[in-house]
Design an enzyme around this catalytic site. Structure first.
Site, PDB file in Angstrom:
ATOM      1  N   GLN A  72       0.808  -1.631   0.036  1.00 55.34           N
ATOM      2  CA  GLN A  72      -0.224  -0.179   0.140  1.00 55.34           C
ATOM      3  C   GLN A  72       1.119   1.266   0.440  1.00 55.34           C
ATOM      4  OE1 GLN A  72      -2.634   0.067   2.782  1.00 55.34           O
ATOM      5  NE2 GLN A  72      -3.395  -2.348   2.777  1.00 55.34           N
ATOM      6  N   UNK A  73       2.075   1.162  -1.054  1.00 53.57           N
ATOM      7  CA  UNK A  73       3.117   2.179  -0.876  1.00 53.57           C
ATOM      8  C   UNK A  73       2.761   3.047  -1.641  1.00 53.57           C
TER       9      UNK A  73
END
EC number: 1.11.1.12
Length: 197
Positions: A72-73
């Site tokens: 989720q970066u």
């Protein structure tokens, strides 16, 4: 042959052999306190994404990229895409990629190992995925503690991993030859590969 040299040669084999004995794997490999004594990545072990203990001696003779990953970066897409591409083009030449999920940076890897595996499958990942770990602090995996203090593994402004997708280039002997910061995309590693493959 001296006892010291013999014990250094046998240590990886003994560690890997210990993996088959329940209870010994954690004390002899994954949670070893003697990581400072290691001379190469090949002396460590880690659990793969399915929870099986893997002796990293299996990478002897291969050039490796070791990286911490997160799903989720903001840098997830470019890193996964380029790592998959590098692996596809250089695996036959002996390149191996070891991805270690980590939730220490912005809690950007909150899922279970199974969820992470399914996420990586969406990128058609064929390189080796390992179980979620810590890369900083007292609970950091011994391999990561070791890589960060190697002469060519040290960071800018301290040795701590700064964010997701910090990458280490490891030579065929299991030694750290370069560290790449999280803002450096995997494609920058390609120019360094010919020296080591």
């Amino acid at each position: 042959m001296s006892w010291g040299r013999l014990s250094r040669l046998l240590k990886p084999a003994l560690l890997c052999g210990a993996l088959a004995v329940p209870g010994l794997a954690g004390t002899m490999c994954a949670s070893r306190d003697d990581w400072r004594c290691a001379r190469s990545m090949h002396e460590f072990a880690a659990k793969d994404i399915d929870g099986h203990m893997v002796c990293l001696d299996k990478y002897r003779g291969c050039v490796c990229i070791v990286t911490n990953v997160a799903s989720q970066u903001g840098k997830t897409d470019v890193n996964y895409t380029q790592l998959v591409d590098l692996h596809a083009r250089y695996a036959e030449c002996g390149l191996r990629i070891l991805a270690f999920p980590c939730n220490q940076f912005g809690r950007q890897e909150p899922g279970s190992n199974q969820e992470i595996k399914e996420f990586a499958a969406g990128y058609n990942v064929r390189f080796d995925m390992y179980s979620k770990i810590c890369v900083n602090g007292d609970d950091a995996h011994p391999l990561w503690k070791w890589m960060k203090v190697q002469p060519k593994g040290r960071g800018m402004l301290g040795n701590a991993i700064k964010w997701n997708f910090t990458k280490f280039l490891i030579d065929k002997n299991g030694c750290v030859v370069k560290r790449y910061g999280p803002m450096e995309e995997p494609q920058v590693i390609e120019k360094d590969l010919p020296c080591y493959l």
